[in-house]
Structure formats: C-alpha cells, structure tokens
Write an enzyme that holds these catalytic residues in place. Structure first.
Site, PDB file in Angstrom:
ATOM      1  NE  ARG A   1       7.025   0.657   4.899  1.00  0.00           N
ATOM      2  CZ  ARG A   1       5.823   0.119   4.873  1.00  0.00           C
ATOM      3  NH1 ARG A   1       5.674  -1.160   4.604  1.00  0.00           N
ATOM      4  NH2 ARG A   1       4.751   0.839   5.119  1.00  0.00           N
TER       5      ARG A   1
ATOM      6  CE  LYS B   1      27.141  -2.638  -4.693  1.00  0.00           C
ATOM      7  NZ  LYS B   1      27.267  -1.546  -5.659  1.00  0.00           N
TER       8      LYS B   1
ATOM      9  NE  ARG C   1      -1.543  -2.424   2.760  1.00  0.00           N
ATOM     10  CZ  ARG C   1      -1.653  -3.680   2.318  1.00  0.00           C
ATOM     11  NH1 ARG C   1      -2.714  -4.047   1.673  1.00  0.00           N
ATOM     12  NH2 ARG C   1      -0.708  -4.568   2.562  1.00  0.00           N
ATOM     13  CB  THR C   2       3.362   2.599   2.349  1.00  0.00           C
ATOM     14  OG1 THR C   2       2.579   2.071   3.426  1.00  0.00           O
ATOM     15  CG2 THR C   2       3.862   3.981   2.716  1.00  0.00           C
TER      16      THR C   2
ATOM     17  CG  HIS D   1       3.256   3.779   8.661  1.00  0.00           C
ATOM     18  ND1 HIS D   1       3.402   4.686   7.616  1.00  0.00           N
ATOM     19  CD2 HIS D   1       2.894   2.590   8.079  1.00  0.00           C
ATOM     20  CE1 HIS D   1       3.142   4.064   6.477  1.00  0.00           C
ATOM     21  NE2 HIS D   1       2.849   2.803   6.730  1.00  0.00           N
TER      22      HIS D   1
HETATM   23  N1   CP Z   1      -0.351  -0.186   5.924  1.00  0.00           N
HETATM   24  C1   CP Z   1       0.852  -0.363   5.334  1.00  0.00           C
HETATM   25  O1   CP Z   1       1.840   0.298   5.672  1.00  0.00           O
HETATM   26  O2   CP Z   1       0.850  -1.312   4.354  1.00  0.00           O
HETATM   27  P1   CP Z   1       2.125  -1.743   3.506  1.00  0.00           P
HETATM   28  O3   CP Z   1       3.107  -2.380   4.458  1.00  0.00           O
HETATM   29  O4   CP Z   1       1.591  -2.675   2.464  1.00  0.00           O
HETATM   30  O5   CP Z   1       2.715  -0.496   2.912  1.00  0.00           O
END
Ligand code: CP
Length: 303
Positions: A102, A81, A51-52, A130
């Site tokens: 991320r 590396k 999703r993100t 998040h």
């Molecule tokens: N909710 C969420 O962060 O989903 P993903 O890990 O698929 O990005």
C-alpha cells in the site's frame, strides 16, 4: 498473472472463474490451510489500513504462510532515510515470496514490479486503484444478486480521490447492461478517465448532486470524503458532510437493493443504517478474507 496492479488487467472470464474459486475457499477455508506452507508474505504499508492489511495477513496465515510486515513504512522503514521504493522492493525480494504494497503514490505498484521477481499485489495506491477491494466488492455483489449484469450502481461521495470507485467501475463495466450514477460534491467529481472508459465501453452513466436518486438504484456504494488527499483544507470543508445516507432514506430504497461502503466510514452513513437488512458493508469487509485467500492461492499456483 504475476502481479495484481489494476482492475484493467482482469477479463470477464477471469472474474467469473475467480469468483468460483473464492466461493470454494469460503465454503471450506480449512481445506486450504497448507496451500502456502513454507512461504513468506511481506506486507509493506506506507499508508494506514485496518481491513486490507489485517485481512491479507489473516489470509496468508490461514493458508499456512508466515508474515513479515512494516505497518507504517513511511516512518518506520528505511524510506524515512531516503531509500527508494525500488531498493526496498529489491531487498524484500530476498526475504519474501509475495509483496503486498500500500502506497501514497498512484504508480507505486507499477514501479515496484520493475524491481521485483516475486508477485507485487497493489493493496491501494494513492487515489489511483485498489484492485483487491474491487474483487471483494464484486464478489459481494455476485453473492447478493447472483449476477453481475443489468445492475444500476450509484456511487456517492469523493469519487475523485477514492481509489476503490475507480477499480470497481472498471470491473463492473465488463458486464453488459450495467448503468452508473455518480453523486458527488462539485470538487469531488468522478475522473474524466473513468467517464472516457465508460463511453468506450458504451456504458450509460449520469452525474448528479442529489442523494435522493439512490431510491431507484440496485446498489449504492457510499464513500468517505478523503480528507488526507485534499491540498486545500477549505476545499475539504466544502465537501464534507454534503451527502449522508440517513436511516430514513435507506428505508426508502428498493426492497432488493444493497448498501455498500469500502470502509472506513466517517459520517456519510448514519450508524442506525447498520441494522437495515440492505446494509452489507461489514459482510463486504469480511469477504475480503476469502477473496485474498483465493488470490494468494492462485498466485502461488501460477508461480
Ligand atoms: N477498504 C480499505 O481499504 O480499508 P483499509 O484502509 O482499512 O484497509
């Protein structure tokens, strides 16, 4: 606001203004299809995502930006590396106008800001935060209730390792009259830092080990037990499958209540619940597109 790192950076006023911006984008997304024309957005993902990453990339493209991306950066970027995160960020600064990051370390986005002249957006950091998930969660709540106050929210699942819970609690604690119930297995309890924050904010909260309490809640926010973050597999085995939202239980919830989940789901919500009108988790995921469009547009206007 240059970087998006954690929910504590947002004020109540910012949230309310921002939700109006999101609604404007959602009403007519095509109106903004040149808002980031000529810009390049880099997505650096050191942990898996559906999703993100895809909603950020879709948002950037719908705003007219181009994308550069490393999907499995832990393995396929020069991190494998031995390159430091700061060196990677300094390098990508030469190629992109925004960096969406991320990472498996809780403080990765903070560290990235020390090496970046372009905005860093935390797209999920370890078990920490998040913040863009919390923004889409709160937009979904506002769409449904037309308010962000006087709500009873019950969080269920792995509240110790789930970063989305941390970020959403910080946002909801800004609004008066909200109360919180935390339902989790013994080894997945909400962090002390979150409870300390709620006490400072004078918010009411309770901790339970019984999912039946969701019958009295306005919002149930289910979460997955985060297998990949357990040091000891035996501890995961103890926690998994302990709290499942069944179709029968969902039907006993208040008529106007809603069921949320940041996704991905494993087995904590029965698939039959998906057809219950209270189930909003796929709509919640879809809102991620508009929230991330509004966020990129705002950051671009602030530069
Ligand atoms: N909710 C969420 O962060 O989903 P993903 O890990 O698929 O990005």
């Amino acid at each position: 606001m240059n970087h998006i790192i954690k929910s504590q950076q947002f004020s109540k006023e910012f949230i309310l203004d921002f939700l109006r911006d999101v609604q404007t984008v959602k009403n007519n997304p095509k109106k903004f299809n040149e808002a980031l024309k000529g810009k390049v957005v880099a997505t650096l993902f050191y942990e898996p995502s559906t999703r993100t990453r895809l909603s950020f990339e879709s948002a950037a493209q719908r705003l007219g930006a181009s994308i550069i991306s490393t999907e499995n950066a832990r393995e396929f970027s020069s991190a494998s590396k031995g390159e430091s995160l700061q060196d990677s960020i300094r390098t990508v600064n030469g190629y992109a106008d925004f960096i969406i990051l991320r990472h498996y370390e809780n403080d990765a986005s903070d560290i990235a800001t020390t090496a970046s002249n372009v905005p860093i957006i935390n797209a999920g950091s370890g078990s920490g935060q998040h913040p863009t998930q919390a923004l889409l969660d709160i937009f979904t709540i506002y769409e449904q209730f037309n308010r962000l106050s006087n709500l009873h929210i019950t969080f269920v699942g792995d509240l110790q390792r789930g970063r989305t819970v941390n970020s959403l609690v910080y946002l909801l604690s800004l609004f008066e009259g909200n109360s919180f119930t935390f339902v989790s297995p013994e080894n997945c309890k909400i962090k002390k830092g979150i409870k300390d924050h709620l006490e400072e904010q004078k918010c009411t909260y309770t901790e339970k080990e019984d999912i039946q309490v969701i019958k009295d809640t306005d919002i149930v926010y289910m979460t997955r037990v985060q297998k990949e973050r357990f040091d000891d597999p035996k501890e995961y085995e103890k926690a998994k499958g302990k709290f499942v939202l069944t179709s029968a239980l969902a039907k006993e919830m208040k008529k106007e209540s809603i069921i949320m989940h940041p996704l991905p789901r494993v087995d904590e919500i029965e698939v039959e619940v998906d057809t219950n009108p209270r189930a909003l988790y796929f709509k919640q995921a879809a809102n991620g597109l508009y929230v991330r469009m509004a966020l990129l547009k705002m950051l671009n206007e602030n530069r």
